[in-house]
Structure formats: structure tokens, C-alpha cells
Write a protein that holds these residues in place. Structure first.
Motif, PDB file in Angstrom:
ATOM      1  N   HIS A  31       0.864  -1.181   0.000  1.00 25.30           N
ATOM      2  CA  HIS A  31       0.000   0.000   0.000  1.00 25.30           C
ATOM      3  C   HIS A  31       0.899   1.229   0.000  1.00 25.30           C
ATOM      4  N   THR A  34       0.458   9.442  -0.636  1.00 23.13           N
ATOM      5  CA  THR A  34       1.208  10.686  -0.798  1.00 23.13           C
ATOM      6  C   THR A  34       1.253  11.395   0.550  1.00 23.13           C
ATOM      7  N   ALA A  35       2.423  11.880   0.947  1.00 28.10           N
ATOM      8  CA  ALA A  35       2.543  12.524   2.259  1.00 28.10           C
ATOM      9  C   ALA A  35       3.567  13.662   2.230  1.00 28.10           C
ATOM     10  N   ASN A  36       3.244  14.716   2.976  1.00 32.67           N
ATOM     11  CA  ASN A  36       4.247  15.770   3.201  1.00 32.67           C
ATOM     12  C   ASN A  36       4.392  16.119   4.679  1.00 32.67           C
ATOM     13  N   ALA A  37       3.604  15.435   5.547  1.00 30.44           N
ATOM     14  CA  ALA A  37       3.742  15.663   6.992  1.00 30.44           C
ATOM     15  C   ALA A  37       4.827  14.733   7.504  1.00 30.44           C
ATOM     16  N   ALA A  51       3.326  11.604   9.740  1.00 29.60           N
ATOM     17  CA  ALA A  51       2.014  11.659  10.393  1.00 29.60           C
ATOM     18  C   ALA A  51       0.965  11.134   9.414  1.00 29.60           C
ATOM     19  N   ILE A  52       0.206  10.140   9.854  1.00 32.23           N
ATOM     20  CA  ILE A  52      -0.794   9.494   8.997  1.00 32.23           C
ATOM     21  C   ILE A  52      -2.192   9.737   9.583  1.00 32.23           C
ATOM     22  N   ASP A  53      -3.068  10.224   8.716  1.00 34.72           N
ATOM     23  CA  ASP A  53      -4.464  10.480   9.090  1.00 34.72           C
ATOM     24  C   ASP A  53      -5.114   9.188   9.567  1.00 34.72           C
ATOM     25  N   ALA A  57      -6.528   4.577   4.816  1.00 36.44           N
ATOM     26  CA  ALA A  57      -6.397   3.115   4.791  1.00 36.44           C
ATOM     27  C   ALA A  57      -4.959   2.708   5.119  1.00 36.44           C
ATOM     28  N   SER A  58      -4.016   3.561   4.750  1.00 34.21           N
ATOM     29  CA  SER A  58      -2.593   3.279   4.970  1.00 34.21           C
ATOM     30  C   SER A  58      -2.266   2.969   6.429  1.00 34.21           C
ATOM     31  N   ALA A  85      -2.498   9.970  -3.797  1.00 34.93           N
ATOM     32  CA  ALA A  85      -3.333  10.832  -2.942  1.00 34.93           C
ATOM     33  C   ALA A  85      -4.810  10.511  -3.138  1.00 34.93           C
ATOM     34  N   THR A  86      -5.093   9.497  -3.956  1.00 31.55           N
ATOM     35  CA  THR A  86      -6.472   9.097  -4.212  1.00 31.55           C
ATOM     36  C   THR A  86      -6.808   7.914  -3.311  1.00 31.55           C
ATOM     37  N   PRO A  87      -7.869   8.032  -2.497  1.00 31.50           N
ATOM     38  CA  PRO A  87      -8.209   6.913  -1.606  1.00 31.50           C
ATOM     39  C   PRO A  87      -8.567   5.662  -2.409  1.00 31.50           C
ATOM     40  N   LYS A  90      -4.246   0.562  -3.944  1.00 31.25           N
ATOM     41  CA  LYS A  90      -3.106   1.105  -4.675  1.00 31.25           C
ATOM     42  C   LYS A  90      -2.459  -0.024  -5.475  1.00 31.25           C
TER      43      LYS A  90
HETATM   44  C1  LIG Z   1       0.562  17.019  -1.204  1.00 27.67           C
HETATM   45  C2  LIG Z   1      -0.194  16.061  -0.317  1.00 27.67           C
HETATM   46  C3  LIG Z   1       0.315  15.740   0.939  1.00 27.67           C
HETATM   47  C4  LIG Z   1      -0.348  14.841   1.782  1.00 27.67           C
HETATM   48  N1  LIG Z   1       0.193  14.555   3.001  1.00 27.67           N
HETATM   49  C5  LIG Z   1      -0.405  13.637   3.802  1.00 27.67           C
HETATM   50  C6  LIG Z   1       0.204  13.262   5.033  1.00 27.67           C
HETATM   51  O1  LIG Z   1       1.289  13.702   5.379  1.00 27.67           O
HETATM   52  N2  LIG Z   1      -0.464  12.358   5.811  1.00 27.67           N
HETATM   53  C7  LIG Z   1      -1.659  11.812   5.441  1.00 27.67           C
HETATM   54  O2  LIG Z   1      -2.197  10.994   6.198  1.00 27.67           O
HETATM   55  N3  LIG Z   1      -2.256  12.147   4.259  1.00 27.67           N
HETATM   56  C8  LIG Z   1      -1.641  13.023   3.430  1.00 27.67           C
HETATM   57  N4  LIG Z   1      -2.213  13.354   2.224  1.00 27.67           N
HETATM   58  C9  LIG Z   1      -3.490  12.753   1.853  1.00 27.67           C
HETATM   59  C10 LIG Z   1      -3.354  11.298   1.400  1.00 27.67           C
HETATM   60  O3  LIG Z   1      -2.398  11.164   0.362  1.00 27.67           O
HETATM   61  C11 LIG Z   1      -4.720  10.793   0.890  1.00 27.67           C
HETATM   62  O4  LIG Z   1      -5.682  10.940   1.906  1.00 27.67           O
HETATM   63  C12 LIG Z   1      -4.691   9.357   0.392  1.00 27.67           C
HETATM   64  O5  LIG Z   1      -5.844   9.141  -0.361  1.00 27.67           O
HETATM   65  C13 LIG Z   1      -4.659   8.347   1.486  1.00 27.67           C
HETATM   66  O6  LIG Z   1      -4.756   7.071   0.879  1.00 27.67           O
HETATM   67  P1  LIG Z   1      -5.205   5.780   1.704  1.00 27.67           P
HETATM   68  O7  LIG Z   1      -6.570   6.089   2.295  1.00 27.67           O
HETATM   69  O8  LIG Z   1      -5.225   4.670   0.714  1.00 27.67           O
HETATM   70  O9  LIG Z   1      -4.175   5.575   2.785  1.00 27.67           O
HETATM   71  C14 LIG Z   1      -1.557  14.245   1.360  1.00 27.67           C
HETATM   72  C15 LIG Z   1      -2.068  14.558   0.080  1.00 27.67           C
HETATM   73  C16 LIG Z   1      -1.395  15.442  -0.749  1.00 27.67           C
HETATM   74  C17 LIG Z   1      -1.946  15.752  -2.121  1.00 27.67           C
END
Ligand SMILES: Cc1cc2nc3c(=O)[nH]c(=O)nc-3n(C[C@H](O)[C@H](O)[C@H](O)COP(=O)(O)O)c2cc1C
Length: 160
Positions: A31, A34-37, A51-53, A57-58, A85-87, A90
Motif C-alpha cells: 500500500h 502521498t505525504a508531506n507531513a 504523520a498518517i491520518d 487506509a494506509s 493521494a487518491t483513496p 493502490k
Molecule cells: C501534497 C499532499 C500531501 C499529503 N500529506 C499527507 C500526510 O502527510 N499524511 C496523510 O495521512 N495524508 C496526506 N495526504 C493525503 C493522502 O495522500 C490521501 O488521503 C490518500 O488518499 C490516502 O490514501 P489511503 O486512504 O489509501 O491511505 C496528502 C495529500 C497530498 C496531495
């Protein structure tokens, strides 16, 4: 009253960052997102944090696989950023990938990667903070894909 989240987003959106695709593989399967945190946390020991939301799903994949790779995106990899960055599921089948120490996918064409095993997971509000010990990594020349004020950006080229 808590600080307004839209205002927080707008303010922190002025903090220009690079962009990475954080990948994982293991018992839960492959899986990525995309992340920048993320930040380089410690040199001795070598630690990185992301940091993951809690809604991503990740989260469960990272929890179960206990490893991740941070793939730092190059300027021409915006489509990869949008894709991860698309839910949803993957796909890695059509991507040029290798592995290093942990088995997390290392994406070709990136500016660098670090391959990590998860050593700690900390609470962080509506996110969870994954701390990874860096086991391997490499860097390559090139220009970065940047994120600023809610949009994809590039470094200003002094020759233009
Ligand atoms: C530029 C950018 C940065 C992002 N940074 C984060 C991040 O640091 N942490 C996070 O949880 N989601 C981040 N996201 C959102 C996730 O990429 C997005 O929610 C993704 O669909 C999650 O996929 P998943 O649900 O399959 O894990 C970012 C999105 C973009 C466009």
C-alpha cells in the motif's frame, strides 16, 4: 474554542514542502500514500517521522507491516503524487519498483528514498505519528516536486 482548521490549513500551506510517496509491504500487503507531513527526526539513532491520518487506509497497512519507505518525488512525478493521494486500493503492478531492506516498494525515478522499520507509533490528534528507524537509503540528482498554498510547484529556475 479550538483554532479553526481551515485557517490552520491556509497558514501551514505557506510552509513549502517536498512531497513523498510513503510505501509499505508485508503481512498486510502493499500500500502507499502521498505525504508531506514528514520530517527527519534524529541522526543518532537515524529516525524519520511521518504523520498518517487516522482515516487513511494506509494506517492499518503501516501498523501491520511495521515498515515503510519514504520515496521523495521528482518534478516529473506529479501523476504519481495524484495517484497515491487518491483513496482506495493502490496498484503497484505497472510501476517500476525495487525493494531494499524491509520489502517496502522503492519507486524508480525518485530523488531519494529511506527504508525504515517502525520503532514507535505515537498519538497525534486525528493523526498517528509513525517513527521509523532508517535501515537503508540513497539519493539522486534532479529537481523536486514541491507543494505550496494547496498546489504543486517547482523551484524557480534562475536560468529561466
Ligand atoms: C501534497 C499532499 C500531501 C499529503 N500529506 C499527507 C500526510 O502527510 N499524511 C496523510 O495521512 N495524508 C496526506 N495526504 C493525503 C493522502 O495522500 C490521501 O488521503 C490518500 O488518499 C490516502 O490514501 P489511503 O486512504 O489509501 O491511505 C496528502 C495529500 C497530498 C496531495
Amino acid at each position: 474554542m479550538p483554532f479553526d482548521s481551515k485557517t490552520q490549513r491556509k497558514i501551514m500551506g505557506r510552509f513549502a514542502t517536498g512531497i513523498a510517496v510513503v510505501t509499505t509491504d508485508g503481512p498486510a500487503g502493499p500500500h502507499g500514500l502521498t505525504a508531506n507531513a514528514l520530517a527527519s527526526l534524529s541522526l543518532d539513532p537515524p529516525l524519520i517521522m511521518v504523520a498518517i491520518d487516522k482515516k487513511a487506509a494506509s494506517l492499518e497497512y503501516l501498523r501491520r507491516n511495521r515498515c515503510f519507505a519514504v520515496n521523495i518525488l521528482a518534478l516529473d512525478q506529479e501523476p504519481l503524487s495524484r495517484r497515491f493521494a487518491t483513496p482506495g486500493p493502490k496498484e503497484f503492478g505497472d510501476l517500476d519498483c525495487t525493494t531494499s531492506q524491509t520489502g517496502a516498494p522503492i519507486l524508480a525515478g525518485c530523488l531519494g528514498f529511506v527504508d525504515c522499520r517502525v520503532v514507535e507509533i505515537l498519538p497525534g490528534g486525528d493523526h498517528e505519528i509513525f517513527i521509523g528507524e532508517i535501515l537503508a537509503g540513497a539519493e539522486h540528482d534532479g529537481f523536486p516536486l514541491l507543494y505550496f498554498a494547496g498546489g504543486y510547484r517547482r523551484l524557480a529556475d534562475p536560468h529561466e
